[in-house]
Design a protein around this motif. Structure first.
Motif, PDB file in Angstrom:
ATOM      1  N   VAL A  74       0.841  -1.209   0.000  1.00 29.08           N
ATOM      2  CA  VAL A  74       0.000   0.000   0.000  1.00 29.08           C
ATOM      3  C   VAL A  74       0.873   1.255   0.000  1.00 29.08           C
ATOM      4  O   VAL A  74       0.628   2.196  -0.766  1.00 29.08           O
ATOM      5  N   ILE A  75       1.905   1.269   0.841  1.00 25.17           N
ATOM      6  CA  ILE A  75       2.815   2.426   0.879  1.00 25.17           C
ATOM      7  C   ILE A  75       3.491   2.583  -0.487  1.00 25.17           C
ATOM      8  O   ILE A  75       3.604   3.699  -1.019  1.00 25.17           O
ATOM      9  N   GLY A  76       3.927   1.458  -1.072  1.00 24.35           N
ATOM     10  CA  GLY A  76       4.566   1.503  -2.385  1.00 24.35           C
ATOM     11  C   GLY A  76       3.634   2.014  -3.467  1.00 24.35           C
ATOM     12  O   GLY A  76       4.018   2.857  -4.292  1.00 24.35           O
ATOM     13  N   MET A  77       2.386   1.539  -3.477  1.00 21.81           N
ATOM     14  CA  MET A  77       1.425   1.995  -4.485  1.00 21.81           C
ATOM     15  C   MET A  77       1.091   3.468  -4.304  1.00 21.81           C
ATOM     16  O   MET A  77       0.956   4.209  -5.278  1.00 21.81           O
ATOM     17  N   LEU A  78       0.971   3.903  -3.059  1.00 20.69           N
ATOM     18  CA  LEU A  78       0.696   5.312  -2.778  1.00 20.69           C
ATOM     19  C   LEU A  78       1.820   6.191  -3.333  1.00 20.69           C
ATOM     20  O   LEU A  78       1.573   7.230  -3.945  1.00 20.69           O
ATOM     21  N   ALA A  79       3.065   5.747  -3.132  1.00 22.60           N
ATOM     22  CA  ALA A  79       4.212   6.499  -3.656  1.00 22.60           C
ATOM     23  C   ALA A  79       4.206   6.536  -5.178  1.00 22.60           C
ATOM     24  O   ALA A  79       4.581   7.552  -5.785  1.00 22.60           O
ATOM     25  N   CYS A  80       3.770   5.437  -5.812  1.00 17.17           N
ATOM     26  CA  CYS A  80       3.691   5.393  -7.281  1.00 17.17           C
ATOM     27  C   CYS A  80       2.611   6.322  -7.807  1.00 17.17           C
ATOM     28  O   CYS A  80       2.823   7.063  -8.772  1.00 17.17           O
ATOM     29  N   PHE A  81       1.436   6.280  -7.188  1.00 23.06           N
ATOM     30  CA  PHE A  81       0.296   7.041  -7.685  1.00 23.06           C
ATOM     31  C   PHE A  81       0.376   8.528  -7.359  1.00 23.06           C
ATOM     32  O   PHE A  81      -0.021   9.363  -8.157  1.00 23.06           O
ATOM     33  N   VAL A  82       0.869   8.855  -6.150  1.00 26.55           N
ATOM     34  CA  VAL A  82       0.899  10.254  -5.708  1.00 26.55           C
ATOM     35  C   VAL A  82       2.304  10.596  -5.210  1.00 26.55           C
ATOM     36  O   VAL A  82       2.556  10.622  -3.998  1.00 26.55           O
ATOM     37  N   PRO A  83       3.244  10.830  -6.124  1.00 32.90           N
ATOM     38  CA  PRO A  83       4.599  11.186  -5.696  1.00 32.90           C
ATOM     39  C   PRO A  83       4.587  12.491  -4.910  1.00 32.90           C
ATOM     40  O   PRO A  83       3.841  13.409  -5.231  1.00 32.90           O
ATOM     41  N   GLY A  84       5.381  12.565  -3.873  1.00 34.83           N
ATOM     42  CA  GLY A  84       5.497  13.800  -3.107  1.00 34.83           C
ATOM     43  C   GLY A  84       5.204  13.654  -1.630  1.00 34.83           C
ATOM     44  O   GLY A  84       6.113  13.802  -0.808  1.00 34.83           O
ATOM     45  N   PRO A  85       3.940  13.337  -1.265  1.00 31.06           N
ATOM     46  CA  PRO A  85       3.596  13.336   0.160  1.00 31.06           C
ATOM     47  C   PRO A  85       4.373  12.327   1.010  1.00 31.06           C
ATOM     48  O   PRO A  85       4.578  12.553   2.197  1.00 31.06           O
ATOM     49  N   VAL A  86       4.766  11.212   0.421  1.00 30.62           N
ATOM     50  CA  VAL A  86       5.456  10.182   1.210  1.00 30.62           C
ATOM     51  C   VAL A  86       6.918  10.010   0.777  1.00 30.62           C
ATOM     52  O   VAL A  86       7.517   8.971   1.026  1.00 30.62           O
ATOM     53  N   SER A  87       7.487  11.038   0.157  1.00 27.91           N
ATOM     54  CA  SER A  87       8.859  10.941  -0.373  1.00 27.91           C
ATOM     55  C   SER A  87       9.864  10.512   0.680  1.00 27.91           C
ATOM     56  O   SER A  87      10.623   9.558   0.482  1.00 27.91           O
ATOM     57  N   ALA A  88       9.890  11.227   1.794  1.00 27.48           N
ATOM     58  CA  ALA A  88      10.882  10.938   2.838  1.00 27.48           C
ATOM     59  C   ALA A  88      10.655   9.547   3.418  1.00 27.48           C
ATOM     60  O   ALA A  88      11.613   8.803   3.670  1.00 27.48           O
ATOM     61  N   LEU A  89       9.386   9.174   3.600  1.00 32.43           N
ATOM     62  CA  LEU A  89       9.062   7.860   4.171  1.00 32.43           C
ATOM     63  C   LEU A  89       9.535   6.733   3.268  1.00 32.43           C
ATOM     64  O   LEU A  89      10.217   5.814   3.733  1.00 32.43           O
ATOM     65  N   VAL A  90       9.196   6.796   1.972  1.00 27.70           N
ATOM     66  CA  VAL A  90       9.558   5.672   1.093  1.00 27.70           C
ATOM     67  C   VAL A  90      11.060   5.595   0.873  1.00 27.70           C
ATOM     68  O   VAL A  90      11.631   4.503   0.827  1.00 27.70           O
ATOM     69  N   ARG A  91      11.733   6.739   0.769  1.00 27.18           N
ATOM     70  CA  ARG A  91      13.191   6.703   0.595  1.00 27.18           C
ATOM     71  C   ARG A  91      13.850   6.089   1.818  1.00 27.18           C
ATOM     72  O   ARG A  91      14.729   5.227   1.700  1.00 27.18           O
ATOM     73  N   SER A  92      13.411   6.504   3.004  1.00 28.63           N
ATOM     74  CA  SER A  92      13.982   5.952   4.235  1.00 28.63           C
ATOM     75  C   SER A  92      13.672   4.473   4.378  1.00 28.63           C
ATOM     76  O   SER A  92      14.536   3.674   4.762  1.00 28.63           O
ATOM     77  N   LEU A  93      12.437   4.089   4.047  1.00 30.83           N
ATOM     78  CA  LEU A  93      12.031   2.694   4.155  1.00 30.83           C
ATOM     79  C   LEU A  93      12.850   1.807   3.221  1.00 30.83           C
ATOM     80  O   LEU A  93      13.374   0.761   3.630  1.00 30.83           O
ATOM     81  N   VAL A  94      12.996   2.238   1.975  1.00 29.22           N
ATOM     82  CA  VAL A  94      13.793   1.466   1.011  1.00 29.22           C
ATOM     83  C   VAL A  94      15.254   1.410   1.461  1.00 29.22           C
ATOM     84  O   VAL A  94      15.890   0.352   1.413  1.00 29.22           O
ATOM     85  N   GLY A  95      15.780   2.533   1.931  1.00 30.19           N
ATOM     86  CA  GLY A  95      17.172   2.560   2.400  1.00 30.19           C
ATOM     87  C   GLY A  95      17.407   1.609   3.553  1.00 30.19           C
ATOM     88  O   GLY A  95      18.392   0.864   3.571  1.00 30.19           O
ATOM     89  N   VAL A  96      16.494   1.600   4.523  1.00 33.66           N
ATOM     90  CA  VAL A  96      16.624   0.706   5.681  1.00 33.66           C
ATOM     91  C   VAL A  96      16.483  -0.755   5.256  1.00 33.66           C
ATOM     92  O   VAL A  96      17.249  -1.625   5.711  1.00 33.66           O
ATOM     93  N   LEU A  97      15.510  -1.043   4.377  1.00 36.22           N
ATOM     94  CA  LEU A  97      15.325  -2.426   3.910  1.00 36.22           C
ATOM     95  C   LEU A  97      16.579  -2.944   3.217  1.00 36.22           C
ATOM     96  O   LEU A  97      17.007  -4.076   3.450  1.00 36.22           O
ATOM     97  N   LEU A  98      17.177  -2.102   2.378  1.00 34.93           N
ATOM     98  CA  LEU A  98      18.385  -2.524   1.670  1.00 34.93           C
ATOM     99  C   LEU A  98      19.582  -2.640   2.617  1.00 34.93           C
ATOM    100  O   LEU A  98      20.267  -3.670   2.640  1.00 34.93           O
TER     101      LEU A  98
END
Length: 195
Positions: A74-98
């Motif tokens: 859901v977080i990933g799809m939200l970032a795909c559909f509406v870039p901007g509001p969750v920028s910091a969250l998705v970048r941090s999440l992907v960085g931590v996962l990797l």
């Protein structure tokens, strides 16, 4: 196997991203980091939901794991559909996962009694599997750092890292496929049961 297919999808994703990043860098192609991070999270979520394989290791599929996978999607799809509001969250999440995921998997590879300790004693494909795992996990750690600390590499350097990462996924998927043919799961279970 499904695992091999998902690894191939990861490989294609990273390879295409790396190749396109050269043209994104020059401004020839438009680019939305949020959409890229979002798509990555959706692929990770698919792996979690279908197989219980998380970026931090394998877990038994259960409702909590499935809910985590769905939430990640859901977080990933939200970032795909509406870039901007969750920028910091998705970048941090992907960085931590990797980054953290790569460290966790690398530690499991060497400290688990069922992985590298045994694999390195057997010549052939199991040694290659160990090498492929190390390559993927180390690249995950490096790209996690690049994601968490933007600016530590140039776009061109990041593109090369992504291409190497994609190729390492292809190598890992080939090794897993080869291992499953040389050591079929049914035979392995039978051997373990007879001991």
């Amino acid at each position: 196997s499904l695992e091999v297919v998902i690894l191939l999808v990861f490989g294609v994703f990273m390879l295409i991203f790396g190749l396109l990043l050269f043209r994104i860098h020059t401004g020839e192609l438009p680019y939305s980091p949020d959409s890229t991070y979002g798509l990555f999270l959706v692929i990770v979520a698919f792996q979690i939901i279908t197989m219980g394989k998380t970026p931090f290791g394998d877990l038994r599929r259960s409702w909590p794991i499935i809910i985590i996978g769905i939430s990640t999607a859901v977080i990933g799809m939200l970032a795909c559909f509406v870039p901007g509001p969750v920028s910091a969250l998705v970048r941090s999440l992907v960085g931590v996962l990797l980054f953290a995921g790569g460290i966790a998997l690398l530690l499991q590879l060497f400290f688990s009694a069922e992985k590298a300790r045994i694999w390195l004693k057997v010549p052939g494909i199991l040694r290659q599997l160990t090498l492929a795992c190390i390559l993927v996990y180390v690249m995950s750690i490096i790209l996690g750092m690049v994601t968490l600390l933007p600016g530590i590499t140039t776009d061109r350097e990041t593109a090369v890292l992504l291409i190497v990462y994609g190729i390492s996924f292809f190598y890992l998927s080939w090794c897993i496929q080869k291992v499953s043919r040389v050591y079929p799961p049914s035979e392995t279970k039978a051997q373990v049961g007879s001991q």
